[in-house]
Design an enzyme around this catalytic site. Structure first.
Site, short mmCIF file in Angstrom:
data_model
loop_
_atom_site.label_atom_id
_atom_site.label_comp_id
_atom_site.label_asym_id
_atom_site.label_seq_id
_atom_site.Cartn_x
_atom_site.Cartn_y
_atom_site.Cartn_z
N SER A 22 1.05 -1.24 -0.11
CA SER A 22 -0.11 0.04 0.13
C SER A 22 1.03 1.26 -0.12
O SER A 22 1.83 1.21 0.67
CB SER A 22 -0.79 -0.09 1.16
OG SER A 22 -1.67 1.17 1.10
N CYS A 130 -1.82 4.22 11.83
CA CYS A 130 -2.21 5.73 11.85
C CYS A 130 -2.31 6.36 13.22
O CYS A 130 -3.08 5.56 13.95
CB CYS A 130 -3.59 5.61 11.02
SG CYS A 130 -3.87 7.49 10.57
C1 LIG Z 1 5.89 6.70 0.06
C2 LIG Z 1 5.08 5.47 0.83
C3 LIG Z 1 3.78 5.65 1.06
C4 LIG Z 1 3.20 4.66 1.83
N1 LIG Z 1 1.98 4.71 2.19
C5 LIG Z 1 1.40 3.59 2.80
C6 LIG Z 1 -0.16 3.85 3.00
O1 LIG Z 1 -0.78 4.63 2.55
N2 LIG Z 1 -0.61 2.70 3.70
C7 LIG Z 1 0.26 1.75 4.31
O2 LIG Z 1 -0.28 0.70 4.87
N3 LIG Z 1 1.33 1.61 4.17
C8 LIG Z 1 2.08 2.48 3.49
N4 LIG Z 1 3.28 2.67 3.37
C9 LIG Z 1 4.06 1.40 3.78
C10 LIG Z 1 4.55 0.41 2.88
O3 LIG Z 1 3.21 -0.27 2.48
C11 LIG Z 1 5.21 -0.65 3.29
O4 LIG Z 1 4.83 -1.43 4.70
C12 LIG Z 1 6.64 -0.11 3.93
O5 LIG Z 1 7.24 0.86 3.02
C13 LIG Z 1 7.71 -1.19 4.11
O6 LIG Z 1 8.04 -1.96 2.81
P1 LIG Z 1 9.27 -1.53 2.03
O7 LIG Z 1 10.38 -1.48 2.67
O8 LIG Z 1 9.26 -2.86 0.79
O9 LIG Z 1 8.70 -0.30 1.26
C14 LIG Z 1 4.27 3.76 2.49
C15 LIG Z 1 5.36 3.37 2.14
C16 LIG Z 1 5.82 4.51 1.62
C17 LIG Z 1 7.46 4.31 0.99
#
Ligand SMILES: Cc1cc2nc3c(=O)[nH]c(=O)nc-3n(C[C@H](O)[C@H](O)[C@H](O)COP(=O)(O)O)c2cc1C
Length: 309
Positions: A22, A130
């Site tokens: 997400s 949140c």
């Molecule tokens: C720019 C950005 C926006 C994000 N927005 C959300 C969000 O709206 N809802 C959510 O549950 N996680 C959000 N996340 C978290 C990611 O879904 C994920 O849990 C987190 O980035 C760890 O995974 P990664 O290291 O592969 O990015 C966001 C992450 C990033 C980098």
């Protein structure tokens, strides 16, 4: 040997175990020019609120060693526009998980109700990271009692598969996992970004206008693996592992630690087709190592006799 890549994530049937995370994959269609979305197990849309929202003001992303910081916050089109405009634009045959977040439990429940039974929504992921207005801004996922009340309300409101996405900003992830299982969650997603701060010494200011942000990318992968490992040993419901997955080998690590499926997040910004390669690479790994089903990799970590705690 042809590998069976299908997995069941708490009642969500996935053709392979790879989803996109997400907030890192928009509403899906933005990535369609780069990747056939049907190559994915599914994707999780940007978290939705009841009303459309703007996020924090810039700067709201910054580079970090082996990752990035973000404080995008609540920016999204709102649940109505998602159902009316975004969902119909997603190609047939793509599995969609809707993510929800709000500032009060009743509002989370209302979102779950609105999304239940909507065609094309295969399941709902409750983003419990949140800040909760009534708890003075502490995240829903940081207080077991608040998390319990949230999952109970969401469970009552949601008719289909319900995943709860946990915050890593806690002391005991196993306890949080058990709380969700006890309230009827069908699965868990972990982890969300790790709370972090970066500073520019020249200006003596934080890099982000919000001051604090979430750290994501490979920098957090060992933390995510540890939390998936601990949660998987604490509950029977399936887990979707996320945090710093850059390639198929990283995804396999999550499966071995007990995740049934994985999500690719920050990597999508560097390579918009990454999640497709991860899906292909997992199948290739399973074939190379003689696993007829990708599901057989789940929890297949070989542990020493007396594992360190
Ligand atoms: C720019 C950005 C926006 C994000 N927005 C959300 C969000 O709206 N809802 C959510 O549950 N996680 C959000 N996340 C978290 C990611 O879904 C994920 O849990 C987190 O980035 C760890 O995974 P990664 O290291 O592969 O990015 C966001 C992450 C990033 C980098």
């Amino acid at each position: 040997m042809s590998v069976d890549t299908r997995v069941d994530l708490g009642g969500i049937a996935l053709r392979n175990p790879v989803l996109t995370a997400s907030g890192t994959f928009g509403y899906g269609t933005e990535f369609a020019p780069f990747l056939d979305l049907r190559r994915l197990g599914g994707f999780v849309a940007k978290s939705l609120t009841l009303e459309p929202r703007f996020g924090n003001r810039p700067p709201r992303i910054a580079e970090a060693p082996s990752g990035m910081l973000n404080a995008i916050s609540l920016e999204n089109v709102g649940v109505e526009a998602f159902v009316r405009e975004k969902l119909p634009a997603i190609p047939d045959g793509v599995t969609v998980v809707a993510s929800v977040f709000e500032t009060e439990i009743e509002r989370y429940a209302e979102l779950c109700k609105r999304l239940s039974g909507v065609p094309r929504v295969a399941g709902i992921e409750v983003n419990a990271s949140c800040p909760h207005v009534k708890s003075g801004g502490i995240e829903f996922g940081q207080d077991p009692a608040v998390l319990r009340a949230l999952v109970r309300a969401a469970r009552r409101a949601a008719s289909g598969p319900l995943l709860v996405k946990l915050s890593p900003n806690v002391t005991d992830i196993a306890e949080m996992a058990r709380v969700c299982e006890g309230e009827g969650a069908d699965g868990l997603t972990l982890i969300n970004a790790v709370q972090a701060l970066e500073v520019d010494p020249e200006t003596r200011r934080p890099l982000l206008s919000n001051v604090l942000g979430g750290l994501s990318g490979p920098a957090i992968r060992p933390i995510a693996l540890r939390m998936v490992f601990q949660a998987a040993r604490a509950v029977k419901i399936p887990i979707c592992g996320v945090g710093g997955i850059d390639g198929a080998e990283d995804a396999v690590k999550f499966l071995l630690c007990g995740a049934t499926a994985v999500q690719v997040g920050t990597r999508n910004y560097l390579d918009p087709a990454a999640a497709g390669s991860v899906a292909d690479g997992i199948a290739a790994y399973a074939e190379r190592h003689g696993f007829p089903r990708v599901a057989d990799l789940v929890g297949a970590l070989e542990l020493p006799e007396a594992p360190a705690r």
